[in-house]
Scaffold this motif. Structure first.
Motif, mmCIF file in Angstrom:
data_model
loop_
_atom_site.group_PDB
_atom_site.id
_atom_site.type_symbol
_atom_site.label_atom_id
_atom_site.label_comp_id
_atom_site.label_asym_id
_atom_site.label_seq_id
_atom_site.Cartn_x
_atom_site.Cartn_y
_atom_site.Cartn_z
ATOM 1 N N ASN A 29 0.844 -1.192 0.000
ATOM 2 C CA ASN A 29 0.000 0.000 0.000
ATOM 3 C C ASN A 29 0.880 1.243 0.000
ATOM 4 O O ASN A 29 1.818 1.348 0.788
ATOM 5 N N LEU A 30 0.550 2.176 -0.871
ATOM 6 C CA LEU A 30 1.314 3.418 -0.977
ATOM 7 C C LEU A 30 0.401 4.618 -0.756
ATOM 8 O O LEU A 30 -0.720 4.661 -1.264
ATOM 9 N N ASP A 31 0.911 5.584 0.017
ATOM 10 C CA ASP A 31 0.207 6.868 0.096
ATOM 11 C C ASP A 31 0.390 7.651 -1.203
ATOM 12 O O ASP A 31 -0.536 8.322 -1.664
ATOM 13 N N LEU A 32 1.583 7.533 -1.793
ATOM 14 C CA LEU A 32 1.871 8.278 -3.018
ATOM 15 C C LEU A 32 2.839 7.486 -3.894
ATOM 16 O O LEU A 32 3.881 7.038 -3.425
ATOM 17 N N ALA A 33 2.470 7.322 -5.153
ATOM 18 C CA ALA A 33 3.375 6.772 -6.169
ATOM 19 C C ALA A 33 3.730 7.897 -7.130
ATOM 20 O O ALA A 33 2.841 8.614 -7.612
ATOM 21 N N VAL A 34 5.026 8.059 -7.403
ATOM 22 C CA VAL A 34 5.508 9.145 -8.261
ATOM 23 C C VAL A 34 6.024 8.554 -9.562
ATOM 24 O O VAL A 34 6.969 7.755 -9.561
ATOM 25 N N CYS A 35 5.386 8.932 -10.673
ATOM 26 C CA CYS A 35 5.845 8.534 -12.004
ATOM 27 C C CYS A 35 6.618 9.702 -12.611
ATOM 28 O O CYS A 35 6.059 10.788 -12.802
ATOM 29 N N ILE A 36 7.893 9.466 -12.901
ATOM 30 C CA ILE A 36 8.737 10.502 -13.491
ATOM 31 C C ILE A 36 8.975 10.126 -14.954
ATOM 32 O O ILE A 36 9.688 9.155 -15.239
ATOM 33 N N LEU A 37 8.367 10.864 -15.882
ATOM 34 C CA LEU A 37 8.585 10.582 -17.293
ATOM 35 C C LEU A 37 10.016 10.976 -17.656
ATOM 36 O O LEU A 37 10.426 12.116 -17.434
ATOM 37 N N SER A 38 10.750 10.032 -18.213
ATOM 38 C CA SER A 38 12.163 10.269 -18.502
ATOM 39 C C SER A 38 12.505 9.726 -19.876
ATOM 40 O O SER A 38 11.960 8.704 -20.312
ATOM 41 N N SER A 39 13.409 10.415 -20.572
ATOM 42 C CA SER A 39 13.906 9.945 -21.866
ATOM 43 C C SER A 39 15.098 9.024 -21.649
ATOM 44 O O SER A 39 15.856 9.182 -20.687
ATOM 45 N N ARG A 40 15.283 8.106 -22.557
ATOM 46 C CA ARG A 40 16.319 7.092 -22.417
ATOM 47 C C ARG A 40 17.700 7.702 -22.165
ATOM 48 O O ARG A 40 18.454 7.230 -21.325
ATOM 49 N N GLN A 41 18.014 8.763 -22.881
ATOM 50 C CA GLN A 41 19.366 9.320 -22.843
ATOM 51 C C GLN A 41 19.619 10.262 -21.665
ATOM 52 O O GLN A 41 20.743 10.735 -21.489
ATOM 53 N N ASN A 42 18.626 10.517 -20.824
ATOM 54 C CA ASN A 42 18.767 11.516 -19.762
ATOM 55 C C ASN A 42 19.361 10.922 -18.480
ATOM 56 O O ASN A 42 18.797 11.023 -17.390
ATOM 57 N N PHE A 43 20.537 10.340 -18.606
ATOM 58 C CA PHE A 43 21.201 9.705 -17.467
ATOM 59 C C PHE A 43 21.556 10.728 -16.390
ATOM 60 O O PHE A 43 21.384 10.474 -15.188
ATOM 61 N N GLU A 44 22.053 11.879 -16.796
ATOM 62 C CA GLU A 44 22.493 12.893 -15.837
ATOM 63 C C GLU A 44 21.328 13.470 -15.048
ATOM 64 O O GLU A 44 21.440 13.710 -13.833
ATOM 65 N N LEU A 45 20.197 13.681 -15.698
ATOM 66 C CA LEU A 45 19.028 14.200 -14.989
ATOM 67 C C LEU A 45 18.529 13.190 -13.951
ATOM 68 O O LEU A 45 18.177 13.558 -12.828
ATOM 69 N N ARG A 46 18.492 11.922 -14.328
ATOM 70 C CA ARG A 46 18.029 10.915 -13.366
ATOM 71 C C ARG A 46 18.969 10.838 -12.168
ATOM 72 O O ARG A 46 18.518 10.726 -11.014
ATOM 73 N N ASN A 47 20.249 10.895 -12.425
ATOM 74 C CA ASN A 47 21.205 10.856 -11.305
ATOM 75 C C ASN A 47 21.084 12.093 -10.427
ATOM 76 O O ASN A 47 21.250 12.006 -9.201
ATOM 77 N N ALA A 48 20.791 13.231 -11.038
ATOM 78 C CA ALA A 48 20.604 14.448 -10.240
ATOM 79 C C ALA A 48 19.418 14.299 -9.300
ATOM 80 O O ALA A 48 19.463 14.728 -8.132
ATOM 81 N N ILE A 49 18.343 13.671 -9.766
ATOM 82 C CA ILE A 49 17.167 13.443 -8.915
ATOM 83 C C ILE A 49 17.500 12.437 -7.814
ATOM 84 O O ILE A 49 17.120 12.614 -6.649
ATOM 85 N N ARG A 50 18.224 11.374 -8.169
ATOM 86 C CA ARG A 50 18.602 10.377 -7.150
ATOM 87 C C ARG A 50 19.460 10.998 -6.045
ATOM 88 O O ARG A 50 19.359 10.618 -4.877
ATOM 89 N N ASN A 51 20.287 11.942 -6.438
ATOM 90 C CA ASN A 51 21.194 12.567 -5.474
ATOM 91 C C ASN A 51 20.595 13.799 -4.797
ATOM 92 O O ASN A 51 21.293 14.498 -4.052
ATOM 93 N N SER A 52 19.315 14.058 -5.061
ATOM 94 C CA SER A 52 18.682 15.230 -4.442
ATOM 95 C C SER A 52 17.372 14.820 -3.787
ATOM 96 O O SER A 52 17.378 14.179 -2.731
ATOM 97 N N TRP A 53 16.247 15.111 -4.413
ATOM 98 C CA TRP A 53 14.980 14.937 -3.705
ATOM 99 C C TRP A 53 14.567 13.472 -3.526
ATOM 100 O O TRP A 53 13.669 13.190 -2.725
ATOM 101 N N PHE A 54 15.210 12.526 -4.190
ATOM 102 C CA PHE A 54 14.988 11.111 -3.858
ATOM 103 C C PHE A 54 15.426 10.804 -2.425
ATOM 104 O O PHE A 54 14.876 9.914 -1.778
ATOM 105 N N ASN A 55 16.418 11.544 -1.939
ATOM 106 C CA ASN A 55 16.869 11.345 -0.558
ATOM 107 C C ASN A 55 15.762 11.662 0.439
ATOM 108 O O ASN A 55 15.693 11.058 1.522
ATOM 109 N N ASP A 56 14.902 12.601 0.088
ATOM 110 C CA ASP A 56 13.772 12.931 0.969
ATOM 111 C C ASP A 56 12.798 11.764 1.056
ATOM 112 O O ASP A 56 12.204 11.511 2.112
#
Length: 483
Positions: A29-56
């Protein structure tokens, strides 16, 4: 002899019900599921999210205050056509271009035909230049001018060219009964001051008459057939109505273009160079895609936060990606709310969770920053080829918006019946426009780069900017300013 199939069927049904019950019971059971639409080549953007607000999100899960999961939704298939070999960068259609033999090309030709079918006239066209051209002549269909002058002897006919992006007038050409011009393939052409139109340029051709619409509707021809000439891929041309809205190609059958134009190819040498390198470019692109696919598999295995969906990963397929993300969540979780955002966004997930609307189990809720009376685009990235109205129903801007479980379930249930429009956000607006959805307007979902202290999301950021805003939110009074 007794039929033993009855007990077997009952046993099978009981087993299936038990299986489905256990599968549902196993879902988290989840209070919130977050779908982040991402393009295949956007490796740097995904890592930026992992190293920032994913920590929250990790902190929230460790604190057991809310249950939240975030996943990147990515199309598993890449377009295998090199970007320079495509019609545009938003889809995956090949630009089929060839070297013309003639020094001058025309857009349409008409020939006599004995058919009794009635034809209407199209007076307006949208044109996109795929390789630089030089505008040479403007023409009007002979049958059209004959019918106009027959009804109105002194009718003035003016053909205007407009820049599709700025509405600036490029040129105007006047026609009347005494000034027909050079006849060619059913059209009479007049010369214009030569204008160089570069690759990517978009313009509108519009024929204006001093006639009432009711008079114009009387002009129907039944003695000609018409076809587009081979443009060799130099241009893309589409008929529009009087308001500039593109006509659906499926209904654009019994129409005669009232206007045409002649043009020459600019820089034949550069076109030859392009054609010589088509195969080499595609070969290099395939190698790049193979490397990208391998990196994506390694990333998925390492972080376990990527959903690879069965969608060709191009901009035009964003509506499919959204629906595929909802389907994956439905198969794996029981969710109260589903959030959609993009991989270039900073999300203040703490504030989002604290602000989740309270609702009963029967409410269909859509929480976002809504655009209303948004004009349907007729060119560029957001060109709409399927939706017929002049404005969209209200829709939430893409930096972040949330739907309740009831809306989420409805999307999953009806996903195969929902038509895909030019973008995921306007598609959601159209899909949900006929439902009794409660819209919760909230300006904190930022629609553009305008940072407010209490924001919920912020779009169109670089990897460095995503981390910068998150770092400010952790160590400063606001995500918008450093300490």
């Amino acid at each position: 002899m007794k039929d033993k199939s009855g007990p077997a069927i009952i046993c099978f049904i009981v087993l299936m019900i038990s299986y489905l019950y256990l599968k549902t019971f196993e879902k988290q059971n989840l209070d919130l599921a977050v779908c982040i639409l991402s393009s295949r080549q956007n490796f740097e953007l995904r890592n930026a999210i992992r190293n920032s607000w994913f920590n929250d999100i990790v902190s929230i899960e460790l604190g057991h205050t809310k249950t939240v999961k975030a996943k990147f939704v990515i199309g598993q298939d890449a377009c295998l056509i090199h970007p320079e070999n495509k019609i545009d960068s938003f889809g995956c259609k090949r630009w089929n271009v060839s070297l013309p033999r003639s020094s001058e090309l025309t857009t349409f030709f008409m020939k006599p035909d004995n058919c009794n079918q009635r034809f209407n006239f199209v007076l307006n066209f949208y044109v996109k230049v795929m390789h630089g051209i030089v505008l040479k002549r403007i023409g009007i269909a002979d049958i059209f001018s004959q019918l106009v002058l027959k009804e109105h002897e002194k009718a003035a006919m003016n053909v205007y060219f407009y820049d599709a992006r700025t509405d600036e007038e490029i040129s105007v050409t006047h026609f009347d009964g005494n000034n027909k011009g050079q006849e060619r393939n059913g059209y009479s052409y007049r010369p214009v001051q030569e204008i160089l139109l570069p690759k990517g340029y978009e313009f509108i051709i519009q024929l204006k008459l001093d006639l009432k619409l009711s008079d114009l509707e009387k002009l129907k021809a039944g003695i000609n057939s018409v076809s587009e000439e081979s443009h060799h891929g130099m241009i893309v041309i589409r008929a529009t109505d009087q308001y500039g809205h593109l006509l659906n190609e499926r209904t654009y059958v019994n129409y005669i273009p009232a206007v045409s134009f002649m043009f020459a190819v600019h820089s034949v040498e550069s076109l030859k160079n392009h054609l010589e390198l088509v195969l080499e470019r595609d070969k290099e692109w395939l190698q790049k895609v193979d490397l990208e696919s391998q990196q994506l598999k390694e990333e998925q295995k390492l972080y376990q936060d990527i959903i690879l969906v069965d969608v060709l990963d191009v901009y035009r397929n964003l509506p499919q990606k959204v629906l595929a993300g909802h389907l994956w969540l439905e198969d794996n979780y029981v969710v109260k709310y589903v959030m959609k955002t993009d991989d270039d966004c900073y999300v203040n997930i703490d504030t989002v969770l604290k602000s989740l609307p309270n609702c009963s189990g029967t409410n269909m809720i859509w929480w976002g920053n809504f655009r209303t009376n948004w004009a349907v685009e007729q060119h560029g990235k957001w060109v709409e080829l399927e939706y017929g109205a002049m404005v969209y129903p209200r829709f939430a801007c893409g930096s972040g918006n949330i739907v309740s479980s009831e809306v989420h379930s409805w999307l999953v249930l009806n996903r195969q019946k929902l038509k895909h429009f030019q973008g995921e956000d306007v598609s959601m607006g159209i899909w949900l426009s006929g439902l009794n959805v409660q819209h919760i307007q909230d300006d904190r979902w930022q629609c553009k780069m305008s940072c407010d202290n209490d924001l919920l999301s912020l779009p169109e950021l670089s990897p460095e900017e995503i981390h910068w805003h998150w770092n400010n939110s952790k160590h400063c009074a606001t995500p918008c300013l450093p300490c």
